[in-house]
Design an enzyme around this catalytic site. Structure first.
Site, PDB file in Angstrom:
ATOM      1  N   SER A 136      36.477  30.490  38.391  1.00 53.93           N
ATOM      2  CA  SER A 136      36.843  31.298  37.218  1.00 53.93           C
ATOM      3  C   SER A 136      37.758  30.607  36.408  1.00 53.93           C
ATOM      4  CB  SER A 136      37.184  32.674  37.802  1.00 53.93           C
ATOM      5  OG  SER A 136      37.519  33.430  36.578  1.00 53.93           O
ATOM      6  N   LYS A 163      38.891  36.796  44.684  1.00 54.71           N
ATOM      7  CA  LYS A 163      39.396  35.325  43.920  1.00 54.71           C
ATOM      8  C   LYS A 163      40.690  34.792  44.698  1.00 54.71           C
ATOM      9  CE  LYS A 163      37.792  37.400  39.744  1.00 54.71           C
ATOM     10  NZ  LYS A 163      37.895  38.934  39.985  1.00 54.71           N
ATOM     11  N   HIS A 175      40.311  31.392  41.045  1.00 51.08           N
ATOM     12  CA  HIS A 175      40.688  32.118  39.989  1.00 51.08           C
ATOM     13  C   HIS A 175      40.928  31.400  38.781  1.00 51.08           C
ATOM     14  CE1 HIS A 175      42.563  36.593  39.256  1.00 51.08           C
ATOM     15  NE2 HIS A 175      41.730  36.073  38.109  1.00 51.08           N
ATOM     16  N   ASP A 182      33.953  43.945  41.526  1.00 51.44           N
ATOM     17  CA  ASP A 182      34.709  42.517  41.395  1.00 51.44           C
ATOM     18  C   ASP A 182      36.386  42.824  41.397  1.00 51.44           C
ATOM     19  OD1 ASP A 182      34.651  39.823  39.994  1.00 51.44           O
ATOM     20  OD2 ASP A 182      36.307  40.745  39.270  1.00 51.44           O
ATOM     21  N   TYR A 212      45.325  41.243  41.667  1.00 51.36           N
ATOM     22  CA  TYR A 212      45.306  42.593  40.883  1.00 51.36           C
ATOM     23  C   TYR A 212      45.927  43.639  41.651  1.00 51.36           C
ATOM     24  CZ  TYR A 212      41.097  40.406  38.587  1.00 51.36           C
ATOM     25  OH  TYR A 212      40.024  39.722  37.922  1.00 51.36           O
ATOM     26  N   ARG A 246      33.003  57.162  31.254  1.00 53.58           N
ATOM     27  CA  ARG A 246      32.634  55.722  30.750  1.00 53.58           C
ATOM     28  C   ARG A 246      32.312  54.994  31.670  1.00 53.58           C
ATOM     29  NH1 ARG A 246      36.993  56.672  27.086  1.00 53.58           N
ATOM     30  NH2 ARG A 246      38.747  55.931  28.472  1.00 53.58           N
ATOM     31  N   LYS A 256      29.874  55.806  33.881  1.00 57.76           N
ATOM     32  CA  LYS A 256      28.441  56.222  33.963  1.00 57.76           C
ATOM     33  C   LYS A 256      28.116  55.711  32.791  1.00 57.76           C
ATOM     34  CE  LYS A 256      29.153  60.237  36.756  1.00 57.76           C
ATOM     35  NZ  LYS A 256      29.259  61.875  37.013  1.00 57.76           N
ATOM     36  N   TRP A 287      40.289  45.002  37.311  1.00 63.09           N
ATOM     37  CA  TRP A 287      41.424  44.030  36.623  1.00 63.09           C
ATOM     38  C   TRP A 287      42.538  45.231  36.066  1.00 63.09           C
ATOM     39  CZ3 TRP A 287      41.979  41.481  31.644  1.00 63.09           C
ATOM     40  CH2 TRP A 287      43.239  40.692  31.628  1.00 63.09           C
ATOM     41  N   GLY A 342      36.066  43.551  25.758  1.00 61.44           N
ATOM     42  CA  GLY A 342      37.091  43.307  25.203  1.00 61.44           C
ATOM     43  C   GLY A 342      38.471  43.788  25.544  1.00 61.44           C
ATOM     44  N   SER A 343      38.317  44.098  26.873  1.00 64.88           N
ATOM     45  CA  SER A 343      39.794  44.879  27.342  1.00 64.88           C
ATOM     46  C   SER A 343      40.420  45.839  26.517  1.00 64.88           C
ATOM     47  CB  SER A 343      40.772  43.488  27.727  1.00 64.88           C
ATOM     48  OG  SER A 343      40.104  43.040  28.915  1.00 64.88           O
ATOM     49  N   LYS A 371      35.225  47.330  32.998  1.00 63.58           N
ATOM     50  CA  LYS A 371      36.305  48.256  33.608  1.00 63.58           C
ATOM     51  C   LYS A 371      36.634  49.198  33.225  1.00 63.58           C
ATOM     52  CE  LYS A 371      40.905  49.419  34.119  1.00 63.58           C
ATOM     53  NZ  LYS A 371      41.716  49.761  33.045  1.00 63.58           N
ATOM     54  N   SER A 372      36.300  50.369  34.036  1.00 67.00           N
ATOM     55  CA  SER A 372      36.932  51.658  33.503  1.00 67.00           C
ATOM     56  C   SER A 372      37.532  52.396  34.665  1.00 67.00           C
ATOM     57  CB  SER A 372      35.940  52.507  32.871  1.00 67.00           C
ATOM     58  OG  SER A 372      36.371  53.684  32.401  1.00 67.00           O
TER      59      SER A 372
END
Length: 315
Positions: A158, A81, A114, A47, A52, A262, A264, A24, A210-211, A256-257
């Protein structure tokens, strides 16, 4: 020796890798590289979602990984989704076919509804007038047919509350295997966790960090002072502790990165654990749902006139 918690077994018997790469807000142009980096680093769970707008690029990255013999399809877990505009029973299989075409796959390991929200077919964006009355049982029945066909090897939901999940379970022929929801340090969802455990539904936490950087979550989860103290004591990053917390609570996590370092670091959560005393401290943090989705709430349009109705009071 720490319990590594590399997989969770679903009610279908399938084993889902416990850490997946979230995509996302991973923008086209970088998401393909992120997926490639993650799989080379050991991730086996990606995911995705039609919303997206990056499934084509992910599909190209996956195809190259398969062609180069870096990973086999059967060793990956790919989730996508169903978006809110495709809830009509006749549109559900078409939406899955489009996702499979974009991802260049024959099947998904998991397909999720979703949101418990429906919108006018073909509508774009989040205007209130696009909201329609969802018929969750009818949409779910269409998803059950995808499960029967083998194109979706597991199905789930979701952003459902405990109540909405319970209502669905009462009428479902194929029970949801997974519920994917916001779950992190400041929204740990103990009530939903307990309900899922009692019903044999696996919980996956999105935005486990926490995005950061999206502006969508006002609490800076990774800067929480209790988390920072625990991370320092364990010699880990705050992100690693936040992810390990999720695994020890019993749910899979989707960090998510698009940053190689990060990506890894976020996967280094298996050969250590948070001791009970520090785990208890992390569960004392004040709780508040961060992603409230007020775009789906309207006095006139759609099914939910208030935030309380959308989440059934779980705020």
């Amino acid at each position: 020796m720490a319990n590594s918690i590399r997989f969770f077994e679903l009610n279908t018997g399938a084993k889902m890798p416990s850490v997946g790469l979230g995509t996302w807000q991973a923008h086209p142009g970088v998401v393909g590289n992120a997926v490639t980096t993650a799989i080379k680093a050991g991730y086996r769970h990606i995911d995705c979602a039609q919303l997206y707008c990056n499934e084509k690029e992910i599909g190209s990255a996956l195809k190259k990984l398969f062609d180069d013999d870096l990973v086999k399809r059967e060793d990956l877990w790919i989730t996508s989704k169903l978006w809110c505009t495709d809830h009509m029973p006749e549109d559900v299989p078409k939406a899955l076919d489009k996702t499979l075409q974009d991802l260049q796959l024959d099947y998904l390991d998991l397909y999720l509804m979703h949101w418990p929200v429906s919108m006018k077919k073909g509508s774009v964006g989040f205007k209130p007038e696009n909201l329609t009355q969802p018929d969750i049982p009818a949409t779910w029945k269409a998803m059950e047919a995808l499960y029967d066909s083998g194109k979706a090897r597991a199905i789930g939901v979701s952003n459902f509350s405990s109540k909405k999940l319970g209502d669905l379970m009462e009428i479902a022929r194929v029970p949801p295997a997974v519920i994917q929801v916001e779950c992190h340090l400041v929204w740990q969802q103990p009530k939903l966790h307990a309900f899922c455990k009692s019903k044999g539904v696996h919980l996956t936490g999105y935005s486990p960090l926490g995005s950061p950087g999206t502006g969508l979550i006002k609490s800076e989860v990774l800067k929480n002072p209790i988390l920072l103290t625990v991370a320092e004591k364990l010699g880990k990053t705050s992100a690693q502790v936040a992810l390990r917390l999720g695994l020890q609570m019993g749910h899979s996590v989707l960090p998510k990165s698009t940053n190689e370092t990060r990506i890894k670091e976020n996967f280094d959560v298996f050969d250590w654990s948070i001791p009970e005393d520090l785990f208890a401290k992390l569960s004392e943090i004040e709780q508040e749902r961060q992603i409230k989705a007020i775009v789906f709430v309207h006095e006139t349009f759609g099914a939910y006139k208030t935030i309380e109705e959308l989440w059934d009071g779980e705020l």
